[in-house]
Design a protein around this motif. Structure first.
Motif, PDB file in Angstrom:
ATOM      1  N   PRO A 153     -16.726  76.946 -18.645  1.00 16.07           N
ATOM      2  CA  PRO A 153     -16.191  75.614 -19.283  1.00 16.07           C
ATOM      3  C   PRO A 153     -16.879  75.399 -20.580  1.00 16.07           C
ATOM      4  O   PRO A 153     -16.119  74.760 -21.558  1.00 16.07           O
ATOM      5  CB  PRO A 153     -16.814  74.556 -18.464  1.00 16.07           C
ATOM      6  CG  PRO A 153     -17.319  75.316 -17.070  1.00 16.07           C
ATOM      7  CD  PRO A 153     -17.540  76.708 -17.384  1.00 16.07           C
ATOM      8  N   VAL A 154     -17.791  76.298 -21.029  1.00 17.50           N
ATOM      9  CA  VAL A 154     -18.154  76.078 -22.419  1.00 17.50           C
ATOM     10  C   VAL A 154     -17.324  76.544 -23.568  1.00 17.50           C
ATOM     11  O   VAL A 154     -17.138  76.040 -24.399  1.00 17.50           O
ATOM     12  CB  VAL A 154     -19.657  76.689 -22.791  1.00 17.50           C
ATOM     13  CG1 VAL A 154     -20.184  76.462 -24.179  1.00 17.50           C
ATOM     14  CG2 VAL A 154     -20.910  76.141 -21.632  1.00 17.50           C
ATOM     15  N   ILE A 155     -16.960  77.969 -23.062  1.00 10.86           N
ATOM     16  CA  ILE A 155     -15.964  78.631 -23.923  1.00 10.86           C
ATOM     17  C   ILE A 155     -14.338  77.715 -24.102  1.00 10.86           C
ATOM     18  O   ILE A 155     -13.909  77.731 -24.985  1.00 10.86           O
ATOM     19  CB  ILE A 155     -15.638  80.106 -23.317  1.00 10.86           C
ATOM     20  CG1 ILE A 155     -16.681  80.942 -23.720  1.00 10.86           C
ATOM     21  CG2 ILE A 155     -14.247  80.470 -23.840  1.00 10.86           C
ATOM     22  CD1 ILE A 155     -16.730  82.632 -23.387  1.00 10.86           C
ATOM     23  N   TRP A 156     -14.204  76.844 -22.836  1.00  8.33           N
ATOM     24  CA  TRP A 156     -12.775  76.032 -22.785  1.00  8.33           C
ATOM     25  C   TRP A 156     -12.814  75.501 -24.196  1.00  8.33           C
ATOM     26  O   TRP A 156     -11.971  74.962 -24.721  1.00  8.33           O
ATOM     27  CB  TRP A 156     -12.773  75.356 -21.840  1.00  8.33           C
ATOM     28  CG  TRP A 156     -12.399  76.279 -20.461  1.00  8.33           C
ATOM     29  CD1 TRP A 156     -12.205  77.870 -20.360  1.00  8.33           C
ATOM     30  CD2 TRP A 156     -12.515  75.771 -19.175  1.00  8.33           C
ATOM     31  NE1 TRP A 156     -12.193  78.127 -19.137  1.00  8.33           N
ATOM     32  CE2 TRP A 156     -12.321  76.951 -18.233  1.00  8.33           C
ATOM     33  CE3 TRP A 156     -12.783  74.321 -18.572  1.00  8.33           C
ATOM     34  CZ2 TRP A 156     -12.457  77.084 -16.837  1.00  8.33           C
ATOM     35  CZ3 TRP A 156     -13.120  74.344 -17.108  1.00  8.33           C
ATOM     36  CH2 TRP A 156     -12.759  75.618 -16.531  1.00  8.33           C
ATOM     37  N   THR A 157     -14.091  74.726 -24.639  1.00 11.83           N
ATOM     38  CA  THR A 157     -14.279  73.945 -25.656  1.00 11.83           C
ATOM     39  C   THR A 157     -14.660  74.191 -26.932  1.00 11.83           C
ATOM     40  O   THR A 157     -14.608  73.475 -27.918  1.00 11.83           O
ATOM     41  CB  THR A 157     -15.256  72.609 -25.493  1.00 11.83           C
ATOM     42  OG1 THR A 157     -16.447  73.192 -24.735  1.00 11.83           O
ATOM     43  CG2 THR A 157     -14.394  71.819 -23.978  1.00 11.83           C
ATOM     44  N   ASP A 158     -15.434  75.453 -26.858  1.00 14.57           N
ATOM     45  CA  ASP A 158     -15.776  76.159 -28.202  1.00 14.57           C
ATOM     46  C   ASP A 158     -15.646  77.647 -28.352  1.00 14.57           C
ATOM     47  O   ASP A 158     -16.457  78.258 -27.425  1.00 14.57           O
ATOM     48  CB  ASP A 158     -17.135  75.428 -28.391  1.00 14.57           C
ATOM     49  CG  ASP A 158     -17.697  75.565 -29.891  1.00 14.57           C
ATOM     50  OD1 ASP A 158     -17.271  76.475 -30.375  1.00 14.57           O
ATOM     51  OD2 ASP A 158     -18.766  75.100 -30.156  1.00 14.57           O
ATOM     52  N   GLU A 159     -14.784  78.077 -28.866  1.00  8.65           N
ATOM     53  CA  GLU A 159     -14.434  79.458 -29.150  1.00  8.65           C
ATOM     54  C   GLU A 159     -15.621  80.311 -29.809  1.00  8.65           C
ATOM     55  O   GLU A 159     -15.597  81.349 -29.675  1.00  8.65           O
ATOM     56  CB  GLU A 159     -13.261  79.746 -29.653  1.00  8.65           C
ATOM     57  CG  GLU A 159     -12.097  79.365 -29.057  1.00  8.65           C
ATOM     58  CD  GLU A 159     -10.784  79.688 -29.996  1.00  8.65           C
ATOM     59  OE1 GLU A 159     -10.896  80.295 -30.992  1.00  8.65           O
ATOM     60  OE2 GLU A 159      -9.527  79.187 -29.264  1.00  8.65           O
ATOM     61  N   ARG A 160     -16.615  79.348 -30.496  1.00  8.68           N
ATOM     62  CA  ARG A 160     -17.714  80.070 -31.196  1.00  8.68           C
ATOM     63  C   ARG A 160     -18.879  80.604 -30.265  1.00  8.68           C
ATOM     64  O   ARG A 160     -19.333  81.474 -30.740  1.00  8.68           O
ATOM     65  CB  ARG A 160     -18.113  79.113 -32.289  1.00  8.68           C
ATOM     66  CG  ARG A 160     -17.128  78.878 -33.419  1.00  8.68           C
ATOM     67  CD  ARG A 160     -17.838  77.543 -34.139  1.00  8.68           C
ATOM     68  NE  ARG A 160     -17.878  76.424 -33.471  1.00  8.68           N
ATOM     69  CZ  ARG A 160     -18.315  75.221 -33.761  1.00  8.68           C
ATOM     70  NH1 ARG A 160     -18.805  75.151 -35.175  1.00  8.68           N
ATOM     71  NH2 ARG A 160     -18.411  74.213 -33.025  1.00  8.68           N
ATOM     72  N   TYR A 161     -18.833  80.126 -29.243  1.00  7.99           N
ATOM     73  CA  TYR A 161     -19.692  80.526 -28.080  1.00  7.99           C
ATOM     74  C   TYR A 161     -19.478  81.915 -27.772  1.00  7.99           C
ATOM     75  O   TYR A 161     -18.358  82.187 -27.514  1.00  7.99           O
ATOM     76  CB  TYR A 161     -19.760  79.761 -26.657  1.00  7.99           C
ATOM     77  CG  TYR A 161     -20.846  80.093 -25.652  1.00  7.99           C
ATOM     78  CD1 TYR A 161     -21.825  80.471 -25.952  1.00  7.99           C
ATOM     79  CD2 TYR A 161     -19.934  80.102 -24.371  1.00  7.99           C
ATOM     80  CE1 TYR A 161     -22.729  80.962 -24.713  1.00  7.99           C
ATOM     81  CE2 TYR A 161     -20.848  80.507 -23.388  1.00  7.99           C
ATOM     82  CZ  TYR A 161     -22.016  80.972 -23.577  1.00  7.99           C
ATOM     83  OH  TYR A 161     -22.792  81.571 -22.432  1.00  7.99           O
ATOM     84  N   LEU A 162     -20.454  82.743 -27.674  1.00  3.23           N
ATOM     85  CA  LEU A 162     -20.169  84.282 -27.414  1.00  3.23           C
ATOM     86  C   LEU A 162     -19.649  84.561 -26.107  1.00  3.23           C
ATOM     87  O   LEU A 162     -18.529  85.237 -25.874  1.00  3.23           O
ATOM     88  CB  LEU A 162     -21.415  84.982 -27.416  1.00  3.23           C
ATOM     89  CG  LEU A 162     -21.729  85.488 -28.977  1.00  3.23           C
ATOM     90  CD1 LEU A 162     -23.047  86.193 -29.133  1.00  3.23           C
ATOM     91  CD2 LEU A 162     -20.632  86.566 -29.492  1.00  3.23           C
ATOM     92  N   GLY A 163     -20.021  83.903 -25.011  1.00  8.16           N
ATOM     93  CA  GLY A 163     -19.585  83.535 -23.634  1.00  8.16           C
ATOM     94  C   GLY A 163     -20.488  84.925 -22.863  1.00  8.16           C
ATOM     95  O   GLY A 163     -21.335  85.656 -23.361  1.00  8.16           O
ATOM     96  N   PRO A 164     -20.344  84.565 -21.567  1.00 10.19           N
ATOM     97  CA  PRO A 164     -21.171  85.438 -20.558  1.00 10.19           C
ATOM     98  C   PRO A 164     -20.864  86.950 -20.659  1.00 10.19           C
ATOM     99  O   PRO A 164     -21.841  87.808 -20.711  1.00 10.19           O
ATOM    100  CB  PRO A 164     -20.590  85.053 -19.320  1.00 10.19           C
ATOM    101  CG  PRO A 164     -19.353  84.263 -19.373  1.00 10.19           C
ATOM    102  CD  PRO A 164     -19.475  83.691 -20.958  1.00 10.19           C
TER     103      PRO A 164
END
Lengths: 237, 140
Positions: A153-164
């Motif tokens: 859900p974090v990536i859904w709102t912020d593409e800058r997050y590197l992600g899992p």
């Protein structure tokens, strides 16, 4: 009889909708088998990615009944009578079940997913002890299907997050006894768009088709980043 | 390939984020814990502001501390207190769960730890209810 509610989107008309297809599904049939049957016998315009059909290439990752899974690995018998099939969440849809994975690959390449060494590599084989190899066992199993990052859900709102997926890969190299770029790698992830953006939701863990635990990798990285920061404080003095 | 010219972006936007997260929270323990942590966090923050506001207003209006406390001991306020207590328990116990993971403890048993802690919180909340119930019923 199983009803497949498949997400359809054609860039020509710009309309997204679900279309139902009814199929007789014998035991042992996967969702990918059913999608291929729909494409071959019912609607040739249905588009989706697939390749190896054996849960290795990661191409057929999609949202099946609300959870990201590999279509080739998901047995229809484990699902209900109505199966909802959608493209991966969080990425732009190109057509039907095909998404643009550009963001995923940008995140992946940004973390330098290869061994970096400053000193001269040894001549011949670069050996590791069984213990050193065992640490890499799980993160190396990742097939980069994007199911984890797409479910976050974090990536859904912020593409800058590197992600899992990208963070798991960082841990794979930080934990590697042959890699000599720990400081550089921890610098990449020790910020608000790296490990500290993870909200420990565990969706990445729940959706990984290879049963990898990216959240655990992120927690390993957090502790490594804290140790690195504390060491940095003393170094400055 | 650039992202231009691709009009559909599933999962984009705050509304879509809320809808999808809420839906997932009904199936997945980790997402449920995340949603509960946010909801209780927002409610406790609101309570904090209301609490400070009410106390300040009472002081401005010249009410004594004892008079104010007498108001807050009415059954309705006691019941609200219990719900705040419940929110503190959920938020605090889940916070402990997250700290455990940060320390490298129990991450592979996250769901069991969550429900275990919530069961403990439920027991504590029920005990609290039993203690204040006579006062609530008696005051009605």
């Amino acid at each position: 009889m199983t009803i497949f509610g498949v997400f359809r989107y054609a860039p020509e008309d710009g309309k997204a909708r679900f279309v139902d297809y009814q199929l007789d599904v014998p035991r042992g049939t996967t969702v990918l088998d059913c999608l291929l049957k729909i494409k071959h016998e019912m609607d040739g315009s249905l588009s989706f990615r697939y390749s190896c059909r054996s849960a290795i290439c990661g191409s057929c990752a999609m949202t099946i009944d609300g959870t990201n899974r590999l279509a080739c690995k998901t047995q229809v018998s484990t699902l209900g009578r109505v199966v909802k099939v959608e493209p991966l969440t969080g990425y732009p849809v190109i057509k039907d079940l095909i998404v643009d994975m550009d963001l995923f690959w940008r995140q992946y390449t940004s973390i330098k997913p290869y061994l970096i060494y400053r000193s001269s590599p040894p001549e011949g084989e670069w050996t590791q002890s069984p213990e050193e190899r065992r640490i890499l066992e799980e993160p190396s199993t990742c097939i980069m299907c994007g199911a984890c990052s797409s479910s976050c859900p974090v990536i859904w709102t912020d593409e800058r997050y590197l992600g899992p997926a990208a963070l798991l890969k960082v841990w794979r190299f930080v934990a590697d006894s042959r890699d000599e770029a720990e400081e550089e790698r921890l610098g990449m992830i020790n910020n608000e768009f790296g490990v500290w953006r993870c909200h420990t939701i565990f969706r990445c863990v729940d959706s990984c088709p290879k049963e990898i635990n990216p959240t655990e990798a992120i927690e390993h990285l957090r502790r490594a980043a804290v140790r690195h920061s504390i060491r940095g404080l003393f170094r400055r003095k | 390939m650039t992202l231009e010219g691709i009009p559909t972006r599933k999962g984009g936007g705050f509304g879509e984020y809320v809808r999808r997260t809420a839906k997932a929270s009904l199936r997945e323990t980790g997402t449920f814990a995340y949603v509960m942590h946010r909801i209780t966090g927002i409610l406790l923050t609101l309570y904090l502001f209301i609490h400070i506001g009410a106390m300040s207003l009472a002081r401005i209006q010249g009410q004594s501390f004892e008079e104010l406390m007498a108001t807050f001991r009415q059954p309705m306020f006691l019941l609200i207190d219990w719900f705040i207590f419940l929110g503190v328990l959920i938020h605090g116990l889940n916070g402990i769960r997250l700290i455990l993971f940060d320390l490298g403890i129990g991450i592979r048993r996250q769901a069991t730890i969550f429900w275990g802690l919530m069961a403990l919180g439920g027991l504590v909340a029920l005990t609290g209810l039993v203690i204040i119930l006579p006062e609530i019923i008696g005051g009605v």
